[in-house]
Enzyme design. Structure first.
Site, PDB file in Angstrom:
ATOM      1  N   GLN A  73       4.086   6.360   6.244  1.00  0.00           N
ATOM      2  CA  GLN A  73       4.091   7.309   5.124  1.00  0.00           C
ATOM      3  C   GLN A  73       2.861   7.121   4.229  1.00  0.00           C
ATOM      4  OE1 GLN A  73       5.716   9.952   4.471  1.00  0.00           O
ATOM      5  NE2 GLN A  73       7.205   9.828   6.133  1.00  0.00           N
ATOM      6  N   SER A  74       1.728   6.837   4.835  1.00  0.00           N
ATOM      7  CA  SER A  74       0.505   6.600   4.056  1.00  0.00           C
ATOM      8  C   SER A  74       0.003   7.870   3.355  1.00  0.00           C
ATOM      9  CB  SER A  74      -0.585   6.085   4.998  1.00  0.00           C
ATOM     10  OG  SER A  74      -1.847   6.148   4.372  1.00  0.00           O
ATOM     11  N   ASN A  75      -0.154   7.774   2.048  1.00  0.00           N
ATOM     12  CA  ASN A  75      -0.761   8.876   1.291  1.00  0.00           C
ATOM     13  C   ASN A  75      -2.252   8.959   1.575  1.00  0.00           C
ATOM     14  OD1 ASN A  75       1.660   9.482  -0.321  1.00  0.00           O
ATOM     15  ND2 ASN A  75       1.294   7.443  -1.171  1.00  0.00           N
ATOM     16  N   CYS A  77      -3.744   8.252   4.398  1.00  0.00           N
ATOM     17  CA  CYS A  77      -3.978   8.925   5.682  1.00  0.00           C
ATOM     18  C   CYS A  77      -3.823  10.440   5.527  1.00  0.00           C
ATOM     19  CB  CYS A  77      -3.032   8.378   6.746  1.00  0.00           C
ATOM     20  SG  CYS A  77      -3.486   6.697   7.265  1.00  0.00           S
TER      21      CYS A  77
END
Ligand SMILES: *Cc1c(COP(=O)(O)O)cnc(C)c1O
Length: 324
Positions: A73-75, A77
Site C-alpha cells: 500500500q505504498s503511497n 509507489c
C-alpha cells in the site's frame, strides 16, 4: 544557493488551515494544518513534491522507465506511477508483500494498476535483491531505467521539503512547532535544512512510523547534510539536532493502534479532514499524546503537516478496524 532542476507537478502552495474545533475538542494548543494531502497528483501526498526534483533528474539522465519500491500500500509507489504516466515514462514497481493477504486489489495497489505500472512482487527480505535484478534487466533490455529512491528520499528528492518550509514561511505561517509522520526521513531532512536556510526557529518534530529514533536521527542528519552540499550551502546537522519520537511504533508498520483510529475519527469529526491509518493517523495520535504529556504546551501554535496517504483508508485490510 544552487538551483536544482525541477519540473512542476504539485498545486503549490498547499493550503494552511486553522483547526479550531480540534483544539476545542482537546482543550489544547492553537492548531493549524498544512494540506500536503492536496498536492493534486493522483490523490496527492508528500511524494509529489519530491517527484518534482526526481522527475527532472530522470529527464536529465535521458531515462525512459521509472523503477521504485515500497510496501503493498505504498503511497510513494502510487505517486511515482502517476508521475511516470504524466511525463511519459514507463513504470515498474517492486512491491514487498503478499497481495492475497491484502484482501484483493484495493486502494493504492488498485491505483498502481490503473496508472499502468508493471508490478513485480517480492518479500521484505528479498526486496533490495529483486530491485537490483529488475533494474539490471530493464537496463539490458534498453528501457533506460531511473531508480527513484525508496520513499523518494535521495538528497535530490528530499531537497523538496527545504523549499516546502520556505513556502510555509512565505505564507506568513510561523508555528512554534511542526509535527508530521517520518519514515524514510526525506521530509524531515528537507524541513531541517529549510529551517537553517530560511530562518525558522520553531521545533520540527517527527513522529516515527517504523524506525527507532536513534537510527532515524542519524539518517535524517546525514541526508540533511547531503541536501546542503547539493545546494552548495554549509550546514552541519548532528543527530541530536533532530527531534524524532519513536514511542508510537506499537505493533509495527501498517498496524494501527486504537488511539490511531481514534485520531483518524477525531480529525474527521471535528474538522472534516481525512487522515490515513498508516502514517498521518500515527502522527496525529502521537501529537495528541505529546499535548497530554505536556511536551507540547497548550498555548503553543502547532502546525500538523499532513503528508497524504488517504487512499489507504480504502485498503481491504483496514475495513474492519475502521468500521467497527
Ligand atoms: C512516505 C510518507 C511519509 C513519510 O515521509 P518520509 O519522507 O519518507 O519520511 C509520511 N506520510 C505519508 C502519507 C507518506 O506516504
Amino acid at each position: 544557493m544552487q538551483q536544482l532542476p525541477r519540473i512542476r507537478i504539485a498545486q503549490l502552495p498547499t493550503p494552511v488551515e486553522k483547526m479550531p474545533r480540534l483544539a476545542a475538542a482537546i482543550g489544547g494548543p492553537i492548531f493549524s494544518i498544512k494540506r500536503d494531502d492536496l498536492t493534486s497528483l493522483a490523490f496527492g501526498g508528500n511524494k509529489t513534491r519530491k517527484l518534482e526534483f526526481l522527475i527532472a533528474e530522470a529527464q536529465a539522465n535521458g531515462a525512459k522507465t521509472l523503477i521504485t519500491t515500497g510496501a503493498v500500500q505504498s503511497n510513494h509507489c502510487r505517486q511515482t506511477a502517476a508521475a511516470a504516466a504524466r511525463f511519459g515514462f514507463a513504470c515498474i514497481l517492486v512491491l514487498a508483500g503478499n497481495p492475497t493477504l491484502d484482501q484483493g486489489v484495493t486502494a493504492n495497489l488498485l491505483l498502481d494498476q490503473l496508472l499502468g505500472a508493471e508490478i513485480v512482487w517480492t518479500t521484505r527480505q528479498e526486496r533490495d535483491q529483486t530491485l537490483d535484478a529488475v533494474f539490471k534487466e530493464a537496463w539490458s533490455k534498453g528501457k533506460r531505467p531511473y531508480l527513484v529512491p525508496y520513499g523518494g528520499s535521495s538528497p535530490v528528492g528530499a531537497a523538496a521539503y527545504a523549499f516546502a518550509l520556505q513556502e510555509l514561511l512565505e505564507q506568513g505561517v510561523r508555528p512554534d512547532t511542526i509535527v508530521f509522520a517520518t519514515s524514510s526521513g526525506g521530509t524531515q531532512a528537507g524541513l531541517a535544512i529549510g529551517k537553517e536556510l530560511f530562518g525558522y526557529s520553531g521545533r520540527i518534530m517527527g513522529i516515527s512510523i517504523d524506525e527507532s529514533a536513534t537510527d532515524l536521527k542519524s539518517r535524517v542528519a546525514n541526508l540533511g547534510n547531503q541536501i546542503a552540499d547539493l545546494l552548495n550551502e554549509k550546514i552541519n546537522l548532528k543527530p541530536d539536532d533532530i527531534l524524532v519520537y519513536d514511542q508510537y511504533l506499537g505493533k509495527g508498520y501498517g498496524i494501527p493502534a486504537p488511539e490511531e483510529i481514534d485520531a483518524v475519527r477525531l480529525f474527521a469529526r471535528t474538522e472534516g479532514i481525512l487522515l490515513d491509518p498508516v502514517y498521518t493517523g500515527r502522527a496525529a495520535a502521537g501529537m495528541l499524546d505529546l499535548v497530554r504529556q505536556g511536551e507540547i504546551a497548550s498555548g503553543e501554535q502547532v502546525l500538523f503537516w499532513h503528508t497524504g496517504g488517504n487512499p489507504a483508508l480504502f485498503a481491504g485490510r483496514y475495513q474492519d478496524i475502521l468500521t467497527e
